[in-house]
Design a protein around this motif. Sequence first.
Motif, mmCIF file in Angstrom:
data_model
loop_
_atom_site.group_PDB
_atom_site.id
_atom_site.type_symbol
_atom_site.label_atom_id
_atom_site.label_comp_id
_atom_site.label_asym_id
_atom_site.label_seq_id
_atom_site.Cartn_x
_atom_site.Cartn_y
_atom_site.Cartn_z
ATOM 1 N N VAL A 68 20.012 -18.060 30.206
ATOM 2 C CA VAL A 68 20.340 -16.420 31.551
ATOM 3 C C VAL A 68 20.819 -15.579 31.510
ATOM 4 N N PHE A 69 20.932 -14.832 29.826
ATOM 5 C CA PHE A 69 20.151 -13.332 29.402
ATOM 6 C C PHE A 69 19.531 -12.865 30.021
ATOM 7 N N PRO A 70 17.700 -13.876 29.865
ATOM 8 C CA PRO A 70 16.649 -13.514 29.963
ATOM 9 C C PRO A 70 16.561 -12.737 31.832
ATOM 10 N N ALA A 71 17.180 -14.038 32.090
ATOM 11 C CA ALA A 71 16.881 -14.195 33.721
ATOM 12 C C ALA A 71 17.990 -12.973 34.768
ATOM 13 N N LEU A 72 19.233 -12.329 33.544
ATOM 14 C CA LEU A 72 19.910 -11.272 33.843
ATOM 15 C C LEU A 72 18.892 -9.987 33.610
ATOM 16 N N PHE A 73 18.667 -10.244 32.683
ATOM 17 C CA PHE A 73 17.237 -8.606 32.252
ATOM 18 C C PHE A 73 16.184 -8.391 33.755
ATOM 19 N N THR A 74 15.102 -10.121 33.438
ATOM 20 C CA THR A 74 14.958 -9.830 34.441
ATOM 21 C C THR A 74 15.174 -9.601 36.189
ATOM 22 N N LEU A 75 16.191 -10.390 36.508
ATOM 23 C CA LEU A 75 16.975 -9.617 37.241
ATOM 24 C C LEU A 75 16.362 -7.953 37.241
ATOM 25 N N ASN A 76 17.345 -7.365 36.610
ATOM 26 C CA ASN A 76 17.527 -5.680 36.602
ATOM 27 C C ASN A 76 16.318 -4.888 36.131
ATOM 28 N N VAL A 77 14.859 -5.307 36.099
ATOM 29 C CA VAL A 77 14.226 -4.803 36.088
ATOM 30 C C VAL A 77 13.309 -4.641 37.433
ATOM 31 N N VAL A 78 13.437 -5.582 37.419
ATOM 32 C CA VAL A 78 13.135 -6.113 39.389
ATOM 33 C C VAL A 78 14.033 -4.948 40.126
ATOM 34 N N TYR A 79 14.855 -5.087 40.135
ATOM 35 C CA TYR A 79 16.172 -4.367 40.692
ATOM 36 C C TYR A 79 15.551 -3.197 40.933
ATOM 37 N N SER A 80 15.244 -2.306 38.746
ATOM 38 C CA SER A 80 15.056 -0.487 38.770
ATOM 39 C C SER A 80 13.948 -1.091 39.280
ATOM 40 N N ARG A 81 13.170 -2.076 39.585
ATOM 41 C CA ARG A 81 11.824 -1.704 40.257
ATOM 42 C C ARG A 81 11.456 -0.939 41.616
ATOM 43 N N ARG A 82 12.471 -1.736 42.330
ATOM 44 C CA ARG A 82 12.733 -1.541 43.492
ATOM 45 C C ARG A 82 13.433 -0.836 43.682
ATOM 46 N N MET A 83 14.191 0.036 43.025
ATOM 47 C CA MET A 83 15.248 1.321 43.512
ATOM 48 C C MET A 83 14.371 2.508 43.106
ATOM 49 N N ALA A 84 13.758 2.567 42.091
ATOM 50 C CA ALA A 84 12.987 3.799 41.658
ATOM 51 C C ALA A 84 12.406 5.004 43.235
ATOM 52 N N PRO A 85 11.515 4.097 43.789
ATOM 53 C CA PRO A 85 11.072 5.156 45.129
ATOM 54 C C PRO A 85 12.458 5.312 46.030
ATOM 55 N N ARG A 86 13.241 4.888 46.102
ATOM 56 C CA ARG A 86 14.438 5.100 46.553
ATOM 57 C C ARG A 86 15.239 6.208 46.359
ATOM 58 N N GLN A 87 15.537 6.270 45.350
ATOM 59 C CA GLN A 87 16.481 6.715 44.868
ATOM 60 C C GLN A 87 15.652 7.958 43.948
ATOM 61 N N GLN A 88 14.049 8.430 44.061
ATOM 62 C CA GLN A 88 12.988 9.168 44.073
ATOM 63 C C GLN A 88 13.670 10.406 45.584
ATOM 64 N N ARG A 89 13.195 9.415 46.567
ATOM 65 C CA ARG A 89 12.802 10.433 47.917
ATOM 66 C C ARG A 89 14.809 10.901 47.941
ATOM 67 N N ALA A 90 15.782 9.918 47.223
ATOM 68 C CA ALA A 90 16.908 10.394 48.285
ATOM 69 C C ALA A 90 17.151 12.179 47.037
ATOM 70 N N GLN A 91 16.605 11.695 46.734
ATOM 71 C CA GLN A 91 17.236 12.875 45.422
ATOM 72 C C GLN A 91 16.263 14.013 46.121
ATOM 73 N N ARG A 92 15.324 14.030 46.489
ATOM 74 C CA ARG A 92 14.197 14.990 47.153
ATOM 75 C C ARG A 92 14.808 15.782 48.332
ATOM 76 N N LEU A 93 15.791 14.732 48.905
ATOM 77 C CA LEU A 93 16.008 15.179 50.312
ATOM 78 C C LEU A 93 17.729 15.903 50.301
ATOM 79 N N ARG A 94 17.977 15.475 48.987
ATOM 80 C CA ARG A 94 19.037 15.735 48.298
ATOM 81 C C ARG A 94 19.152 17.530 48.888
ATOM 82 N N ALA A 95 18.133 17.554 48.181
ATOM 83 C CA ALA A 95 17.680 18.767 47.286
ATOM 84 C C ALA A 95 17.505 19.688 49.472
ATOM 85 N N GLU A 96 16.318 19.253 49.700
ATOM 86 C CA GLU A 96 15.924 20.003 51.044
ATOM 87 C C GLU A 96 17.418 20.183 51.777
#
Length: 631
Positions: free
Chosen positions: A180-208
């Motif tokens: 269970v515990f490695p599965a949780l970590f793996t899911l979190n890593v996948v989540y972070s990778r998919r979230m990264a470009p979305r968060q970066q674009r949102a932060q840039r648009l906030r400034a604009e």
Amino acid sequence: MASRASRDVLRRGLSVLGLAIREQPRIFAVAVAGSVVFGVMVIASAYVVGAVVGDVVVPAIARGSVAVGALALAAAALFGLSVLRVVGIFGRRLGAGFMQFRLQAAYRRRVTRRYLDLPLSWHQRNATGTLLSNANSDVEAAWHPIAPLPFAVGTLVMLVGAIISLFVTDWALALVGLAVFPALFTLNVVYSRRMAPRQQRAQRLRAEVSGIAHESFDGALVVKTMGREAQETARFAARTGQLRDALISVGRLRGLFDPLLETLPSLGTLAVLVVGAVRLRQGAITVTELVSVAFLFTVLAFPVRAIGWVLAELPRSVAGWERVRRVLDATGEMPYGDVTLDPADPRPATLGFADVHFAYEPAEAHLPGTQVLGEVTFTVPAGRTVALVGPTGAGKSTIASLAVRLVDARSGTVTLDGVDVRRLTAGSLAGTVALVAQVPFVFDDTVRANIALDRPGIGDEEVWAALRLAEADGFVAALPDGLDTMVGERGASLSGGQRQRLTLARALAGRPRLLVLDDATSAVDPRVEAAILAGLRSGDPDTPATSILVVAYRRATIALADEVIYLEQGRVVARGTHPELLATVPGYADLVTAYEQAEAEGEQAGGPGGPPRPYEPVIPLNSGLDVEVDR
């Protein structure tokens, strides 16, 4: 490529967290200690609950009676563990919050101090809205993961302890935990990778979005008078629509992964019950051990999410940190020297330009700079008035900026009393020279506060003396609360001429030895302007002994100068008195005469204060600048 980029975001995010820990080690240690106490108490609670069920509840059901002593002991144990958990939560949250807000405050101050150190040319290349975003939302984003970080570190300790406890209890149940515990970590890593470009674009648009909003608000008068409301609304709506879509994308991803992250520990608990029931039937474990492990999986679900929160916020943290770091690492500061001019010297200062060249830095590094001044040499003798005259783009305002060291010359020297301005201390320079700019800026405060600026030695008497010299005492005395009147944001309750006279009074209140007027009375009635300049030259004991460098357009203003310097295309073409230049320099005569004729025609037409100068600078639609006349 995407995987490499995600790993890079994780690496950079962890480096940002490492920086935070190095900057606040003691507070972080307190927060982690609280989190570890909480984690240990969670594990202890699981085994105490198991013992209560196995040794108190089950025997009580079997006997049909409850042992009061055992029940009291169980209640005391649970209460004690709860108290210790509360202490751990308190330490963790207090430490994490204190660390996060302290870092945000510290970096807002660092960014602001960096803004003050960077030269004017750097600020001209960066939108004000972007700079506001750097100091606010970007700093906030950079340190946002600090809040769950101590919880996540304590959770790692708790997970290690939980896995060890599982192996001590039963190997089969431990294998379920290891799944269970490695599965949780793996899911979190996948989540972070998919979230990264979305968060970066949102932060840039906030400034604009912040930049567009600030620009529109700052240029409200231009927008309204030019009928650009619909276009500005559409421009803002387009960018906010992009920000909305970016945030919706972030929300959708969270909506997909959050249920999975919530469900996985629950599935682990179910698996533990199934496997535990089999092992209980086999006699490998007891009811106490089964209940303890099941309870442990139940309470671990929430703490494990703390690791996911940290990983999920790392992309946004990296985006914010890189935008903050861009400011902190910016180059081009203008360091001050260590030479101090005598602050008690009552004599006017002497300003000198010697073979000064200047070019504005390009917006992009690979483009050439714009040459503005070349071989500029002149002197403003002590106590004298020198007028700068020339068409738009001749370099008059640049010379004014060089005189007060808003910018530095590319080559050549600018001196005050023979000392290179780059060698002077900041306090000495500010105490010697005052600039009154083309566009007056008035703070949303009282008249008194706008003039005194909390400078020592400037009381009401000095404020009124400066107002009288700036021909502003009459209208200030007529205001509802006199010096205590609030003038509104940017002096909205005042006319353009009144704002100019207030900013002139602000400069005069400090009794500068050199006064630089960059077309500082353009919105003032010519008669008032003549009275102001005559007052500065009167030699009255209450008048500061000052030399004057004035960017002038009106004949009456120019005629008051001891010497006129005529500029064309960034070079000194001629110098002399006003009558001498009228007689010998055709370009100068044409320029001065053209404005005088246009002003006279405007007065005959009933225009308030005359028409715009024929060589009036072109004002961009979104610049936020406005040209007003005195009411």
